[in-house]
Design an enzyme around this catalytic site. Structure first.
Site, short mmCIF file in Angstrom:
data_model
loop_
_atom_site.label_atom_id
_atom_site.label_comp_id
_atom_site.label_asym_id
_atom_site.label_seq_id
_atom_site.Cartn_x
_atom_site.Cartn_y
_atom_site.Cartn_z
N HIS A 76 0.85 -1.20 0.00
CA HIS A 76 0.00 0.00 0.00
C HIS A 76 0.88 1.25 0.00
CE1 HIS A 76 -2.86 3.07 1.27
NE2 HIS A 76 -2.14 3.28 2.37
N ASP A 105 6.57 21.68 -26.65
CA ASP A 105 6.49 20.35 -26.04
C ASP A 105 7.52 20.30 -24.94
OD1 ASP A 105 6.41 17.40 -25.62
OD2 ASP A 105 5.22 17.43 -27.44
N TRP A 141 7.15 -0.03 3.77
CA TRP A 141 7.58 0.65 2.55
C TRP A 141 9.00 1.20 2.71
CZ3 TRP A 141 8.54 5.86 0.89
CH2 TRP A 141 8.49 6.82 1.90
N SER A 168 12.99 6.17 -14.30
CA SER A 168 11.90 6.95 -14.86
C SER A 168 11.85 8.34 -14.23
CB SER A 168 10.58 6.20 -14.62
OG SER A 168 9.50 7.08 -14.71
N SER A 169 11.93 8.40 -12.91
CA SER A 169 11.83 9.70 -12.23
C SER A 169 12.98 10.61 -12.60
CB SER A 169 11.85 9.52 -10.72
OG SER A 169 10.72 8.86 -10.30
N HIS A 252 13.09 11.75 3.37
CA HIS A 252 12.47 13.01 3.72
C HIS A 252 12.31 13.95 2.54
CE1 HIS A 252 10.49 15.82 6.19
NE2 HIS A 252 11.12 16.70 5.45
N GLU A 254 11.86 13.06 -0.28
CA GLU A 254 10.78 12.41 -1.02
C GLU A 254 9.40 12.93 -0.59
OE1 GLU A 254 10.33 10.45 -3.48
OE2 GLU A 254 8.29 9.71 -3.16
N TYR A 256 8.69 15.79 0.45
CA TYR A 256 8.48 17.12 -0.13
C TYR A 256 8.32 17.04 -1.64
CZ TYR A 256 9.27 18.76 4.52
OH TYR A 256 9.15 18.95 5.87
N SER A 267 -1.32 27.20 -5.42
CA SER A 267 -0.96 28.59 -5.68
C SER A 267 -1.48 29.09 -7.02
CB SER A 267 0.56 28.77 -5.64
OG SER A 267 1.06 28.35 -4.39
N HIS A 301 14.97 12.77 11.74
CA HIS A 301 13.81 12.87 12.62
C HIS A 301 12.93 11.62 12.52
CE1 HIS A 301 11.62 15.27 9.22
NE2 HIS A 301 11.33 14.00 9.11
N HIS A 302 13.23 10.76 11.56
CA HIS A 302 12.53 9.47 11.50
C HIS A 302 13.23 8.43 12.36
CE1 HIS A 302 9.91 10.68 8.16
NE2 HIS A 302 10.93 11.41 7.79
N THR A 327 7.06 26.92 5.45
CA THR A 327 5.73 26.37 5.15
C THR A 327 4.66 27.32 5.67
OG1 THR A 327 6.74 24.22 5.55
CG2 THR A 327 4.38 24.26 5.17
N LYS A 330 3.99 30.05 3.34
CA LYS A 330 3.07 29.68 2.26
C LYS A 330 1.62 29.77 2.71
CE LYS A 330 5.98 26.89 -0.58
NZ LYS A 330 5.47 27.36 -1.86
N ARG A 449 1.76 1.07 14.86
CA ARG A 449 1.38 0.88 13.46
C ARG A 449 1.89 -0.48 12.98
NH1 ARG A 449 5.69 4.80 10.24
NH2 ARG A 449 4.75 3.89 8.39
#
Ligand code: HEA
Ligand code: HEA
Ligand code: CUA
Ligand SMILES: [Cu+2]
Lengths: 524, 267, 288
Positions: A76, A105, A141, A168-169, A252, A254, A256, A267, A301-302, A327, A330, A449
């Site tokens: 998931h 293009d 994950w 790909s990315s 991390h 990722e 963002y 925006s 922080h993880h 943030t 924003k 979890r």
């Protein structure tokens, strides 16, 4: 989408039927394919989520066995992150960036096609891993070693899928960077660019900086699994925690990667329906850049519970807290844009406003997680699950819906149904909160979890979350109806489909012709 | 026995957990205030600056003073949050001068406890889930401490500083007792440590908090905090049993490094 | 979009026609990934799937790059396309830098953090008694001693070879810029030869390590970082050599003009990147 079939082909012997989609070099075709693909992945990941929620509806094991439950959780997460959210944003980038900057293009149209067509193979490897001996990987994950070293063949398939998605990315990111830097129409200076282009430019840099690191991390896992290396094995001089450092150095930034383009979409929409220019354009750009730069200095922080030295904990705590500042800029800018505007709440604006409201709640719980001692309590509990669904579902996903409602007229030539769009929003908003709000309580009270069964005191909130999840899932069917109806027909959209919308994309007809801006427009 | 927490962190039983609770409350209040402030403004606009109510859009799009203010004020708020957090981080790390040192080893899927120093030194046993299988599978009604009960809980005296050393034998586990404010990953091949000093007697329950494979959800942590006298009696009983060759539980197997070493390459 | 040949108007940008190569490449990677996974899990058939994937990938590259070369020589790429290629190659190399950074990071972490941790404090006294933790190490549980790779033999020679190859490549580049195509070809040929010598020496070094030093991939963290870093570097040298070889063939075919030869430059950039990675490897893997 039927409505965007080529209207003039410039003497190309363009193939028709399936071959058109397999071989296309058109950014609109490719953008459409990205979005369809990501939506299919969203449904697949959603079905896994619903199975998880069904098992967690009551204490005890009813629906699935623990090992399969862990596979579901893992897949998931992987499917939603790499299959649904990221490709959806790339789809938006493909469709909209050339239209927004007045380019004919993407810079590398053929490579663009490859970036997309690598995703289905990756998805086949990933989803196919459910059916190999031992099943899919069940290491979460995050694929922490050494648990991931214990897994069966499904883990190898996941590793190769990640490699392919990484390729790909990276190609997609390079394409976007070059397009933005090199393909802007005359007069379209960087500081005139729509914010969506800015946020994607910065996201693309994040991608090329961290996807290779993830590839390296899983390659080391592969080597530990099969070639006898000891990267993550203390007996050989390695360290399991080293995996976590490398993973989160990717991980991390990722997250963002999954939110900056969302900020971009919002925006665009907030000013359009406030009928007022975006407040603090320049500070938005700087805030986005600051978030991106800071994101490289907060990864641990993880890992507050791994037992880092106090100095490490404090450094990562402070750095993480700092992200609240840009943030916040924003959020304040969006609110200031709405302030004294002439607001109206068509579906795109509803979703965008809902985004700000609910995303900020997720941001605040993030900040609470950032406080190391509090995180010691909530790490690996449903509090974290609540946090990241607030930012990922109510953040990334809601912004995607906002953007879809906003640009559907440009894509299909028809206005999406306003009534259904609003219904979709309100159902999603209500069920989203029924699903994920109770998870804060569960986590605080001590529910871990990644568990298939739980102690009795958690029963009622879990039941509530499960009911909410099914409601939320059903609500998404409304979106399918909206899109299908919109492609089939409906009120014809004007070139400028929303009266407050600004930007080059609204100067071309709706639906946007197959080829746009072959002669570059001149921007004053 | 702890009353179950419902909406908030569990009732704290150590000074550290107390500090964490207070900090969480403080953060929650600050965040709520900001939230109400920001969205108060937004919803004011949402309801009053509507086009349908005849609102005409203003045209401002910059205001340096405001922008500086809403950059600087959050920084100050964050500083205020960081201060207590820093103190607690440092206190949590101070594992010096323990009264008792226990080593906890994570296994797939149980805990091994090993009293290394202080009263009770030498006691060692395994601690595994005690909930019967048919309660889990629905064949029998679920008991009170469903999934949170073990055959041999960790027993410690009240008011003493207990240092817990953590390691694991196979994959990463995490030793977590919410009421103590302790959560520490157990990493194979490394020793990490944490500490707690329980303020009152009782049975405190937690879980393994790091995904560790199939039965990750089924390896609870249970700690019994008892009075000094009861603790002494428990120690004596354990020692007597050990001498008689019938310890309460099979002694924890060595955390054999050899087994970790054998792991790589065995895909 | 029929292109007039020659330089394009400043605002016109070449957009290629539909192409079958990307989807071929996608199928190739599907076979590659699934084949590798099957093979690694004891299903020998996977090997054939894996090699089929590689073969298709090579086919795709030939076709695709061939087409790019034809378009380029056909004058379809104007200044802006050229600029796009430059940006993209630069950022591609940056992504490669980050890939290596993961492995360098692992080496740094092991040497500076995890090995010292394992040999001190509670880790040493309770789990790994007697572990000295001096680098190079195969870790505290090592039972099979090995000899680390000596820097001042083959690796030093290889450093000189790569540095020289950087010079010869630049010399070739100046030849191209000044229209002296003999130098271009000679410089390229010598560079390629140096690349091949480098790879041969490295292959010899690996054989030597396995046969005489007992230094293997499973020699703990030293063997792990040593082989993964030098191995991925060697793969990059191989790719770079292939790129340069293609450029040599193109030079013989009369491609490249003094003012239009990005293909050559891209290969050169790549080669220099590989060179710099080697210097770092030499310092942190072999020497210090
Ligand atoms: C889109 C994705 C996304 C985003 C945007 C964020 C944003 C943030 N995240 Fe989140 N996070 C995740 C996705 C995301 N996160 C995921 C997926 C995980 C779990 C991974 C896993 O383990 O599986 C995670 C986990 C995670 C953890 C680890 C928890 C744990 O495992 O124990 C932490 C800890 O610091 C954290 C912090 C933050 C912070 C501080 C922000 C900040 O960026 C938030 C900033 C925003 C605000 C603060 C609100 C707006 C600001 C204002 C209105 C200004 C005024 C405010 C103040 C001065 C207070 N996140
Ligand atoms: C990236 C984005 C993303 C998104 C969009 C979601 C969406 C959802 N997630 Fe998320 N989730 C993650 C990312 C995401 N998740 C990650 C990264 C993890 C961590 C994994 C890990 O621990 O390793 C996680 C973990 C996670 C858990 C914790 C699992 C565990 O710890 O064991 C749960 C539990 O409730 C959950 C639930 C949901 C639900 C209910 C949705 C819903 O929003 C989904 C809604 C969608 C649908 C339901 C499908 C659409 C509808 C249909 C197909 C029609 C049919 C529907 C019906 C018949 C009702 N997720
Ligand atoms: Cu042990 Cu989870
Ligand atoms: Cu993070």
């Amino acid at each position: 989408m039927a409505a965007v079939i080529p209207d003039h082909l410039h003497g190309h012997h363009a193939p028709g039927g399936v071959m058109r989609w397999l071989t296309t070099t058109n950014h609109k075709d490719i953008g459409t394919m990205y979005m369809v693909f990501s939506f299919i992945m969203f449904l697949s990941g959603g079905v896994m989520a619903l199975t998880i929620r069904a098992e967690l509806f009551q204490p005890g094991l009813q629906v699935v066995q623990p090992e399969f439950f862990n596979q579901l959780t893992t897949m998931h997460g992987l499917v939603m992150v790499f299959g649904a959210i990221m490709p959806a944003f790339v789809g938006f980038a493909n469709w909209m960036i050339p239209l927004m900057i007045g380019a004919s293009d993407m810079a590398f149209a053929r490579m663009n096609n490859w970036s997309f067509w690598l995703l289905p193979p990756a998805a086949i490897l990933l989803i196919g891993s459910f059916f190999v001996p031992g099943g899919a990987t069940a290491a979460g994950w995050t694929l922490y070693a050494p648990l991931s070293v214990q897994m069966g063949m499904g883990m190898d398939l996941a590793i190769f899928a990640i490699h392919i998605m990484g390729v790909s990315s990276i190609m997609g990111a390079i394409n976007i960077i070059v397009t933005v830097l090199n393909m802007r129409a005359p007069g379209m200076t960087m500081m005139k660019m729509p914010l969506f282009c800015w946020t994607w430019l910065i996201t693309a840099y994040l991608l090329i900086a961290v996807m290779p690191v993830l590839a390296g991390a899983v390659t080391m896992v592969l080597a530990d699994r099969h070639f006898g290396t000891s990267f993550f094995n203390a007996a050989g001089g390695g360290d399991p925690v080293m995996y976590q450092h490398i993973f989160w150095f990717f991980g991390h930034p990722e997250v963002y990667i999954m939110i900056l383009p969302a900020f971009g979409i919002v925006s665009q929409i907030i000013p359009a329906f406030s009928r007022k220019p975006l407040f603090g354009y320049a500070s938005m750009v700087y805030a986005t850049a600051s978030i991106a730069i800071l994101s490289f200095a907060v990864w641990a922080h993880h890992m507050f519970a791994t037992g880092m030295p106090a100095a490490g904990q404090l450094f990562f705590m402070y750095a993480t807290m700092l992200i609240a500042v840009p943030t916040g800029v924003k959020v304040f800018n969006w609110v200031a844009t709405m302030w004294r505007g002439a607001l109206s709440f068509e579906p795109p604006m509803l979703w965008a406003t809902g985004f700000i409201f609910v995303f900020t709640m997720g941001g605040f719980t993030g900040l609470i997680c950032a406080i190391a001692p509090i995180d010691i309590q909530v790490q690996d509990t449903y509090y974290v699950v609540a946090h990241f669904h607030y930012v990922l579902v109510a953040g990334s996903l809601f912004s995607l819906f906002a953007g879809a409602y906003y640009w559907l007229p440009k894509w299909t030539g028809h206005m999406p149904s306003e009534a259904l769009g609003k219904l979709h929003f309100w159902c999603s908003m209500v069920f989203f909160n029924i699903t994920f709000f109770p998870m804060h309580f569960l986590g605080l009270a001590g529910m871990p979890r990644r568990i298939p069964d739980y102690a009795l005191q958690f029963a009622d909130f879990n039941a509530m979350a499960s009911v909410g999840a099914f409601g939320f899932g059903l609500s998404q069917l409304i979106f399918i109806v909206v899109v299908v109806k919109c492609i089939r027909g409906g009120e014809r959209a004007a070139a400028r489909s929303w009266d407050g919308a600004e930007g080059l994309e609204w100067t071309v007809p709706s639906p946007a012709p197959y080829h746009t801006f072959e002669e570059a427009p001149v921007v004053r | 026995e702890q009353p179950h927490a419902r909406y908030n962190l569990q009732q704290p039983v150590t000074g550290i957990a107390e500090q964490i609770n207070d900090m969480h409350t403080l953060m929650l209040v600050i965040c709520l205030l900001i939230f109400v402030g920001v969205f108060g403004v937004m919803f004011w606009a949402v309801f009053n600056h509507r086009k349908s109510k005849g609102a005409v859009a203003a045209h401002f799009h910059e205001n340096t003073a405001v922008e500086i203010a809403w950059t600087v004020i959050p920084v100050l708020i964050l500083l205020g949050m960081a201060w207590p957090a820093t103190k607690t981080v440092i206190a949590m790390k101070d594992t010096s001068n323990p009264d008792i040192t226990v080593k906890a080893t994570g296994y797939q899927w149980k805990w091994g406890y090993d009293y290394l120093q202080g009263e009770g030194e030498g006691i060692r046993f395994l601690s595994a889930l005690a909930t019967p299988r048919d309660q889990i599978e629905g064949g029998a009604p679920k008991g009170d401490a469903y999934l949170l009960e073990v055959d041999n809980p960790l027993v410690v005296p009240v008011g003493k500083k207990i240092r817990v050393l953590l390691t694991a034998n196979d994959v990463i586990h995490s030793w977590w007792v919410p009421a103590f404010g302790v959560k520490q990953d157990a990493i194979p091949g490394f020793i990490r440590d944490s500490w707690f000093r329980a303020d009152r007697e009782g049975t405190f329950r937690g879980n393994c908090a790091e995904l560790c494979g199939r039965d990750h959800g089924f390896m609870p942590v249970v700690v019994q905090v008892v009075s000094a006298e009861k603790y002494a009696a428990w120690v004596a009983e354990q020692k007597a049993r050990a001498a008689a060759g019938t310890p309460a539980a099979a002694p924890a197997a060595e955390a054999e490094p050899a087994r970790i070493a054998a792991a790589p390459g065995e895909g | 979009m029929n292109q007039a040949s020659g330089m394009q108007a400043a605002d016109h940008y070449f957009v290629p026609e539909p192409s079958k190569y990307p989807i071929i490449g996608a199928v190739a990677l599907l076979l590659f990934g699934s084949g590798a996974a099957l093979w690694l899990n004891g299903m020998p058939a996977g090997r054939w799937v894996f090699f089929l994937g590689i073969a298709i990938l090579v086919f795709m590259m030939f076709g695709w790059f061939g087409q790019v070369v034809r378009e380029s020589e056909g004058g379809k790429y104007g200044r802006r396309v050229d600029k796009s290629f430059r940006w993209s190659m630069g950022w591609f190399i940056f992504s490669e830098v980050m890939f290596f950074a993961a492995f360098f990071g692992a080496l740094f972490y092991a040497r500076v953090l995890s090995v010292p941790w394992l040999s001190s404090g509670d880790n040493a006294s309770m789990l790994w008694q007697g572990y000295a933790g001096a680098w190079p190490t195969a870790g505290p549980y090592a039972s099979d001693p090995f000899t680390p790779m000596e820097a001042w033999g083959i690796p030093a020679i290889n450093t000189l070879i790569l540095l020289t190859s950087g010079v010869t490549l630049t010399w070739a580049h100046y030849g191209l810029l000044n229209g002296r195509r003999g130098r271009l070809k000679l410089g390229l040929a010598v560079t390629i030869l140096l690349g091949i010598i480098f790879l041969s020496l490295q292959a010899y070094e690996y054989a030597h390590a396995y046969a005489e030093l007992n230094l293997r991939l499973d020699s703990g963290i030293y063997g792990s970082t040593f082989y993964l870093l030098t191995g991925f570097h060697g793969m990059h040298v191989t790719v770079g050599t292939i790129m340069l070889t293609v450029m040599l063939f193109r030079a013989f075919a009369g491609h490249f003009r003094p003012d239009h030869h990005f293909g050559f430059e891209a290969a050169a950039w790549y080669w220099h990147f590989v060179d710099v990675v080697w210097l770092m490897l030499f310092v942190v893997v072999y020497w210090l």
